[in-house]
Design a protein around this motif. Structure first.
Motif, PDB file in Angstrom:
ATOM      1  N   GLN A   1       0.529  -1.195   0.335  1.00  0.00           N
ATOM      2  CA  GLN A   1       0.396  -0.382   0.297  1.00  0.00           C
ATOM      3  C   GLN A   1       1.304   1.158   0.101  1.00  0.00           C
ATOM      4  O   GLN A   1       1.684   1.360   0.201  1.00  0.00           O
ATOM      5  N   ALA A   2       0.931   1.962  -0.483  1.00  0.00           N
ATOM      6  CA  ALA A   2       1.217   3.596  -0.765  1.00  0.00           C
ATOM      7  C   ALA A   2       1.081   4.473   0.815  1.00  0.00           C
ATOM      8  O   ALA A   2       0.005   3.713   1.032  1.00  0.00           O
ATOM      9  N   PRO A   3       2.604   4.928   0.904  1.00  0.00           N
ATOM     10  CA  PRO A   3       2.485   5.263   2.388  1.00  0.00           C
ATOM     11  C   PRO A   3       1.372   6.343   2.216  1.00  0.00           C
ATOM     12  O   PRO A   3       0.906   6.496   3.888  1.00  0.00           O
ATOM     13  N   LEU A   4       1.300   6.840   1.523  1.00  0.00           N
ATOM     14  CA  LEU A   4      -0.215   8.444   1.616  1.00  0.00           C
ATOM     15  C   LEU A   4      -1.356   8.362   1.137  1.00  0.00           C
ATOM     16  O   LEU A   4      -0.305   7.465  -0.236  1.00  0.00           O
ATOM     17  N   VAL A   5      -2.284   7.545   1.581  1.00  0.00           N
ATOM     18  CA  VAL A   5      -3.662   7.542   0.180  1.00  0.00           C
ATOM     19  C   VAL A   5      -4.406   8.503   0.428  1.00  0.00           C
ATOM     20  O   VAL A   5      -5.117   8.883   1.922  1.00  0.00           O
ATOM     21  N   GLU A   6      -4.608   9.210  -0.740  1.00  0.00           N
ATOM     22  CA  GLU A   6      -5.983  10.429  -0.328  1.00  0.00           C
ATOM     23  C   GLU A   6      -7.540  10.310  -0.746  1.00  0.00           C
ATOM     24  O   GLU A   6      -7.140   8.770  -2.293  1.00  0.00           O
ATOM     25  N   SER A   7      -8.300  10.270  -0.159  1.00  0.00           N
ATOM     26  CA  SER A   7      -9.702  10.493  -0.536  1.00  0.00           C
ATOM     27  C   SER A   7     -10.600  11.313  -0.268  1.00  0.00           C
ATOM     28  O   SER A   7      -9.907  12.286  -0.083  1.00  0.00           O
ATOM     29  N   GLY A   8     -11.251  11.316  -0.969  1.00  0.00           N
ATOM     30  CA  GLY A   8     -12.749  12.260  -0.783  1.00  0.00           C
ATOM     31  C   GLY A   8     -12.450  13.494  -2.248  1.00  0.00           C
ATOM     32  O   GLY A   8     -14.060  14.236  -1.684  1.00  0.00           O
ATOM     33  N   GLY A   9     -12.259  13.243  -3.048  1.00  0.00           N
ATOM     34  CA  GLY A   9     -12.430  14.431  -4.098  1.00  0.00           C
ATOM     35  C   GLY A   9     -13.849  13.652  -4.743  1.00  0.00           C
ATOM     36  O   GLY A   9     -14.432  13.349  -4.526  1.00  0.00           O
ATOM     37  N   GLY A  10     -14.127  14.389  -5.749  1.00  0.00           N
ATOM     38  CA  GLY A  10     -14.886  13.771  -6.293  1.00  0.00           C
ATOM     39  C   GLY A  10     -15.898  15.272  -7.224  1.00  0.00           C
ATOM     40  O   GLY A  10     -14.948  16.221  -7.005  1.00  0.00           O
ATOM     41  N   LEU A  11     -16.693  15.401  -7.313  1.00  0.00           N
ATOM     42  CA  LEU A  11     -17.387  16.660  -7.931  1.00  0.00           C
ATOM     43  C   LEU A  11     -18.478  17.030  -7.263  1.00  0.00           C
ATOM     44  O   LEU A  11     -18.660  16.116  -6.874  1.00  0.00           O
ATOM     45  N   GLY A  12     -18.125  18.651  -7.199  1.00  0.00           N
ATOM     46  CA  GLY A  12     -18.622  19.558  -6.309  1.00  0.00           C
ATOM     47  C   GLY A  12     -19.182  20.697  -7.308  1.00  0.00           C
ATOM     48  O   GLY A  12     -18.799  20.749  -8.196  1.00  0.00           O
ATOM     49  N   GLN A  13     -20.081  21.070  -6.118  1.00  0.00           N
ATOM     50  CA  GLN A  13     -20.667  22.672  -7.075  1.00  0.00           C
ATOM     51  C   GLN A  13     -20.314  24.035  -6.525  1.00  0.00           C
ATOM     52  O   GLN A  13     -19.690  23.982  -5.214  1.00  0.00           O
ATOM     53  N   PRO A  14     -19.806  24.916  -7.412  1.00  0.00           N
ATOM     54  CA  PRO A  14     -18.998  25.787  -6.522  1.00  0.00           C
ATOM     55  C   PRO A  14     -20.298  26.521  -5.379  1.00  0.00           C
ATOM     56  O   PRO A  14     -21.642  26.485  -5.007  1.00  0.00           O
ATOM     57  N   GLY A  15     -19.328  27.023  -4.088  1.00  0.00           N
ATOM     58  CA  GLY A  15     -19.731  27.474  -3.254  1.00  0.00           C
ATOM     59  C   GLY A  15     -19.986  26.239  -2.034  1.00  0.00           C
ATOM     60  O   GLY A  15     -20.108  26.741  -0.509  1.00  0.00           O
ATOM     61  N   GLY A  16     -19.635  24.792  -3.064  1.00  0.00           N
ATOM     62  CA  GLY A  16     -19.951  23.867  -2.331  1.00  0.00           C
ATOM     63  C   GLY A  16     -18.673  23.430  -1.030  1.00  0.00           C
ATOM     64  O   GLY A  16     -17.851  24.528  -0.875  1.00  0.00           O
ATOM     65  N   SER A  17     -18.923  22.397  -0.528  1.00  0.00           N
ATOM     66  CA  SER A  17     -17.818  21.649   0.187  1.00  0.00           C
ATOM     67  C   SER A  17     -16.971  20.506   0.032  1.00  0.00           C
ATOM     68  O   SER A  17     -18.104  19.656  -0.223  1.00  0.00           O
ATOM     69  N   LEU A  18     -15.903  20.046   0.321  1.00  0.00           N
ATOM     70  CA  LEU A  18     -15.780  18.602   0.375  1.00  0.00           C
ATOM     71  C   LEU A  18     -14.267  18.946   1.337  1.00  0.00           C
ATOM     72  O   LEU A  18     -14.350  19.887   1.759  1.00  0.00           O
ATOM     73  N   ARG A  19     -14.086  17.272   1.419  1.00  0.00           N
ATOM     74  CA  ARG A  19     -13.566  16.769   2.714  1.00  0.00           C
ATOM     75  C   ARG A  19     -12.606  16.080   2.420  1.00  0.00           C
ATOM     76  O   ARG A  19     -12.686  15.285   1.872  1.00  0.00           O
ATOM     77  N   LEU A  20     -10.913  16.273   2.726  1.00  0.00           N
ATOM     78  CA  LEU A  20      -9.921  15.759   1.441  1.00  0.00           C
ATOM     79  C   LEU A  20      -9.734  15.143   3.072  1.00  0.00           C
ATOM     80  O   LEU A  20      -9.694  15.434   3.577  1.00  0.00           O
ATOM     81  N   SER A  21      -9.169  13.513   2.771  1.00  0.00           N
ATOM     82  CA  SER A  21      -8.715  12.600   3.997  1.00  0.00           C
ATOM     83  C   SER A  21      -7.145  12.528   3.679  1.00  0.00           C
ATOM     84  O   SER A  21      -6.786  12.218   2.362  1.00  0.00           O
ATOM     85  N   CYS A  22      -6.013  12.334   3.692  1.00  0.00           N
ATOM     86  CA  CYS A  22      -4.654  11.954   3.951  1.00  0.00           C
ATOM     87  C   CYS A  22      -4.683  10.544   4.467  1.00  0.00           C
ATOM     88  O   CYS A  22      -4.015  10.961   5.884  1.00  0.00           O
ATOM     89  N   ALA A  23      -4.818   9.222   4.610  1.00  0.00           N
ATOM     90  CA  ALA A  23      -4.311   8.342   5.650  1.00  0.00           C
ATOM     91  C   ALA A  23      -2.718   8.095   5.087  1.00  0.00           C
ATOM     92  O   ALA A  23      -3.042   7.230   3.802  1.00  0.00           O
ATOM     93  N   ALA A  24      -2.078   7.945   6.644  1.00  0.00           N
ATOM     94  CA  ALA A  24      -0.552   7.174   6.112  1.00  0.00           C
ATOM     95  C   ALA A  24      -1.109   6.427   7.185  1.00  0.00           C
ATOM     96  O   ALA A  24      -1.595   5.602   7.476  1.00  0.00           O
ATOM     97  N   SER A  25       0.273   5.241   6.451  1.00  0.00           N
ATOM     98  CA  SER A  25       0.425   3.380   6.346  1.00  0.00           C
ATOM     99  C   SER A  25       2.196   3.262   6.562  1.00  0.00           C
ATOM    100  O   SER A  25       2.721   3.742   5.637  1.00  0.00           O
ATOM    101  N   GLY A  26       2.152   2.476   7.416  1.00  0.00           N
ATOM    102  CA  GLY A  26       3.612   2.253   7.675  1.00  0.00           C
ATOM    103  C   GLY A  26       4.393   2.811   8.170  1.00  0.00           C
ATOM    104  O   GLY A  26       5.527   2.910   8.522  1.00  0.00           O
TER     105      GLY A  26
END
Length: 123
Positions: A1-26
């Motif tokens: 597994q990659a040492p850092l894995v991002e998640s939480g991206g996607g399609l959003g609308q102007p004015g909206g919100s998203l939360r990205l995560s960066c999970a570490a392993s190892g």
């Protein structure tokens, strides 16, 4: 597994919100500064935020100041980037890195990198 894995991206609308995560392993993310940067098609990499490992001090680029919030949960070995009031100009692939320290909003001496997560903002 990659040492850092991002998640939480996607399609959003102007004015909206998203939360990205960066999970570490190892490895213990707690001893590293966490940085986020983004790269849009045809544009240079833009470092946008960093959080220190020592006291949790946070730093932001002007382009995201007041809209994005970086944080970390050392117990979960994870970093986060809360993105509010999103704009079409925020469309990019977002990457997290683990570095030695923050030089303002830039993580320096990066040792680990994630593979990125796509964020697309469109109405």
């Amino acid at each position: 597994q990659a040492p850092l894995v991002e998640s939480g991206g996607g399609l959003g609308q102007p004015g909206g919100s998203l939360r990205l995560s960066c999970a570490a392993s190892g490895f213990p993310l707690s001893v590293y500064a966490i940085g986020w940067y983004r790269q849009a098609p045809g544009k240079q990499r833009e470092d946008i935020s960093c959080i220190s490992s020592t006291d949790g001090t946070t730093y932001y680029a002007r382009s995201v100041q007041g809209r994005f919030t970086i944080s970390r949960d050392n117990a979960k070995n994870t970093g986060y980037l809360q993105m509010n009031r999103l704009e079409p100009e925020d469309t990019a692939v977002y990457y997290c890195v683990a570095g030695s320290f923050c030089a303002d909003h830039i993580a320096v001496n990066n040792k680990y990198w994630g593979q990125g997560t796509q964020v697309s903002i469109s109405s």
